[in-house]
Design an enzyme around this catalytic site. Structure first.
Site, mmCIF file in Angstrom:
data_model
loop_
_atom_site.group_PDB
_atom_site.id
_atom_site.type_symbol
_atom_site.label_atom_id
_atom_site.label_comp_id
_atom_site.label_asym_id
_atom_site.label_seq_id
_atom_site.Cartn_x
_atom_site.Cartn_y
_atom_site.Cartn_z
ATOM 1 N N TRP A 102 0.836 -1.211 0.000
ATOM 2 C CA TRP A 102 0.000 0.000 0.000
ATOM 3 C C TRP A 102 0.866 1.254 0.000
ATOM 4 O O TRP A 102 0.497 2.264 -0.601
ATOM 5 C CB TRP A 102 -1.000 -0.029 1.165
ATOM 6 C CG TRP A 102 -1.904 -1.207 1.022
ATOM 7 C CD1 TRP A 102 -1.916 -2.345 1.780
ATOM 8 C CD2 TRP A 102 -2.888 -1.414 -0.008
ATOM 9 N NE1 TRP A 102 -2.855 -3.237 1.298
ATOM 10 C CE2 TRP A 102 -3.458 -2.693 0.212
ATOM 11 C CE3 TRP A 102 -3.348 -0.656 -1.087
ATOM 12 C CZ2 TRP A 102 -4.458 -3.219 -0.625
ATOM 13 C CZ3 TRP A 102 -4.349 -1.176 -1.912
ATOM 14 C CH2 TRP A 102 -4.885 -2.440 -1.673
ATOM 15 N N ASP B 86 -1.556 6.775 6.385
ATOM 16 C CA ASP B 86 -2.613 5.873 5.949
ATOM 17 C C ASP B 86 -2.850 4.925 7.118
ATOM 18 O O ASP B 86 -1.990 4.117 7.459
ATOM 19 C CB ASP B 86 -2.132 5.109 4.699
ATOM 20 C CG ASP B 86 -3.113 4.024 4.257
ATOM 21 O OD1 ASP B 86 -4.158 3.854 4.910
ATOM 22 O OD2 ASP B 86 -2.814 3.345 3.252
ATOM 23 N N LYS C 30 -12.459 -1.775 7.463
ATOM 24 C CA LYS C 30 -11.780 -2.704 8.380
ATOM 25 C C LYS C 30 -12.263 -2.458 9.812
ATOM 26 O O LYS C 30 -12.968 -3.278 10.379
ATOM 27 C CB LYS C 30 -10.269 -2.584 8.250
ATOM 28 C CG LYS C 30 -9.804 -2.993 6.837
ATOM 29 C CD LYS C 30 -8.495 -2.355 6.499
ATOM 30 C CE LYS C 30 -8.214 -2.282 5.017
ATOM 31 N NZ LYS C 30 -8.285 -3.510 4.268
HETATM 32 N N1 PMP Z 1 -4.143 1.232 2.546
HETATM 33 C C1 PMP Z 1 -4.142 0.128 3.300
HETATM 34 C C2 PMP Z 1 -3.210 0.026 4.465
HETATM 35 C C3 PMP Z 1 -5.027 -0.914 2.988
HETATM 36 O O1 PMP Z 1 -5.034 -2.022 3.724
HETATM 37 C C4 PMP Z 1 -5.897 -0.779 1.886
HETATM 38 C C5 PMP Z 1 -6.908 -1.833 1.500
HETATM 39 N N2 PMP Z 1 -6.736 -3.070 1.943
HETATM 40 C C6 PMP Z 1 -5.829 0.378 1.118
HETATM 41 C C7 PMP Z 1 -4.957 1.376 1.497
HETATM 42 C C8 PMP Z 1 -6.711 0.586 -0.077
HETATM 43 O O2 PMP Z 1 -7.970 0.868 0.377
HETATM 44 P P1 PMP Z 1 -9.218 1.056 -0.598
HETATM 45 O O3 PMP Z 1 -9.552 -0.294 -1.107
HETATM 46 O O4 PMP Z 1 -10.247 1.632 0.327
HETATM 47 O O5 PMP Z 1 -8.838 1.989 -1.675
#
Ligand code: PMP
Length: 355
Positions: A101, A168, A192
């Site tokens: 991520w 994030d 989550k």
């Molecule tokens: N950042 C992290 C730490 C994540 O775990 C995730 C999704 N698993 C995301 C960003 C992406 O999130 P989204 O699917 O809401 O765009």
């Protein structure tokens, strides 16, 4: 029968939240209307939005100098929206690379400015959180991913940054007490620890907002969303309502109790991993995540058998992400202790038999 939900996200929600949400889908507070039917301009929704915003601030210990937004586009949109708002081509920002991520956030940021990756744990397949690096003071901001959902690592202390610190927190928001005021900007996909997919929490400090100087498309401009209090366009009404219910649930438990339970749940699983040579934890012990517990088997040929046994017991969502393989048990706030105990029992029997 309700399953034991170890999904990485969308993930388990408190049963009482699901119950309340389902009642509101039929009739919101005996109003004669479903929460799906109310106007986002109605007082009923204004009350929902304001309570959700104030609970976020209360639970995170944030004051009036922060704005709380509920946007759409997922955490992934924030990967580009953030640098789009804060960087011009000649500006520089720093990022820590702690997994998939972070890599995605870095990739998007490169479209808008000079991006310096100040630290990375890529060399050891992201088993640890890098420490002991210097953050230059000529950066517009420094970005971290507090919990690495795929690799199962988490920051337990935050870097001291001489520039605005941005995080994030998609997979560990409100899992523990923390000094949220160390951050100038926090974002998290809701799916989550907060609610259903479709809504993204964004927290922005006024001083950071004041740094935005560019002309931007309205929907991508934080100033527009703050001025309109998340109501520039139709927000994710139902998603925000379920976030409110989850935030109320969190408040009723207390963040201290939630944190204590999260530590108890995680340590139960890590202790089984550490007791039996059959299990091999992915993350180094000091950086282990409270939320996503990643491990492989030293006898990989037994993986499908363990998966089958957990499945028979009603456990779902523990197959590991392909970047690590093996297993990932996501143990978010709403996952009951009994689900963790059940997984541990099965792992323990398996460990005894095959180690
Ligand atoms: N950042 C992290 C730490 C994540 O775990 C995730 C999704 N698993 C995301 C960003 C992406 O999130 P989204 O699917 O809401 O765009």
């Amino acid at each position: 029968m309700r399953k034991h939900i170890f999904n990485a996200g969308p993930a388990v929600l408190p049963e009482e939240v699901l119950q309340q949400a389902s009642e509101a889908v039929v009739d919101l507070h005996a109003s004669g209307m479903s929460v799906l039917e109310i106007s986002h301009r109605a007082t009923a929704f204004d009350d929902i939005l304001r309570e959700a915003q104030s609970l976020v601030k209360e639970l995170m210990g944030l004051g009036e100098d922060y704005s709380v937004l509920f946007l759409q586009g997922g955490a992934s949109l924030q990967f580009s929206m953030l640098p789009m708002n804060l960087l011009s081509e000649e500006d520089a920002a720093g990022y820590a690379d702690t997994g998939t991520w972070s890599v995605k956030a870095i990739k998007e940021a490169r479209l808008f400015g000079q991006i310096h990756v100040l630290a990375s744990s890529k060399q050891d397949n992201y088993r640890h959180i890098p420490k002991g690096y210097t953050i230059p003071d000529n950066l517009k901001y420094f970005h971290i991913t507090t919990n690495n959902t795929i690799f199962g690592t988490q920051y337990h202390t935050f870097p001291d940054a001489p520039v605005p610190l941005i995080a994030d927190m998609s997979s560990d928001i409100l899992c523990r007490k923390m000094e949220a005021t160390r951050f100038d900007f926090i974002y998290a996909g809701a799916q989550k620890n907060l609610g259903p997919a479709g809504v993204t929490l964004v927290i922005i400090k006024q001083s950071l907002l004041n740094l935005i100087r560019k002309t931007l498309p309205s929907m991508l401009d934080y100033r527009v969303h703050v001025e309109n209090n998340s109501l520039y366009n139709t927000p994710c009404v139902f998603g925000i309502y379920v976030c409110l219910l989850t935030l109320r649930w969190l408040k009723s438990k207390g963040l201290d109790a939630i944190e204590a339970l999260n530590k108890q749940k995680a340590s139960l699983i890590y202790s089984v991993i550490d007791r039996y040579p059959l299990f091999s934890g992915h993350a180094v012990p000091e950086d282990r995540s409270l939320m996503n517990i990643t491990f492989t088997l030293t006898k990989p040929e037994l993986e499908s058998q363990l998966l089958e046994e957990t499945k028979k017991a009603g456990i779902t969502g523990i197959k590991g992400h392909r970047s690590v393989g093996g297993f990932r048990a996501s143990v978010y706030n709403a996952l009951p202790l009994k689900s963790v105990s059940l997984l541990c029992e099965i792992m323990e029997d398996f460990g005894k038999k095959y180690s």
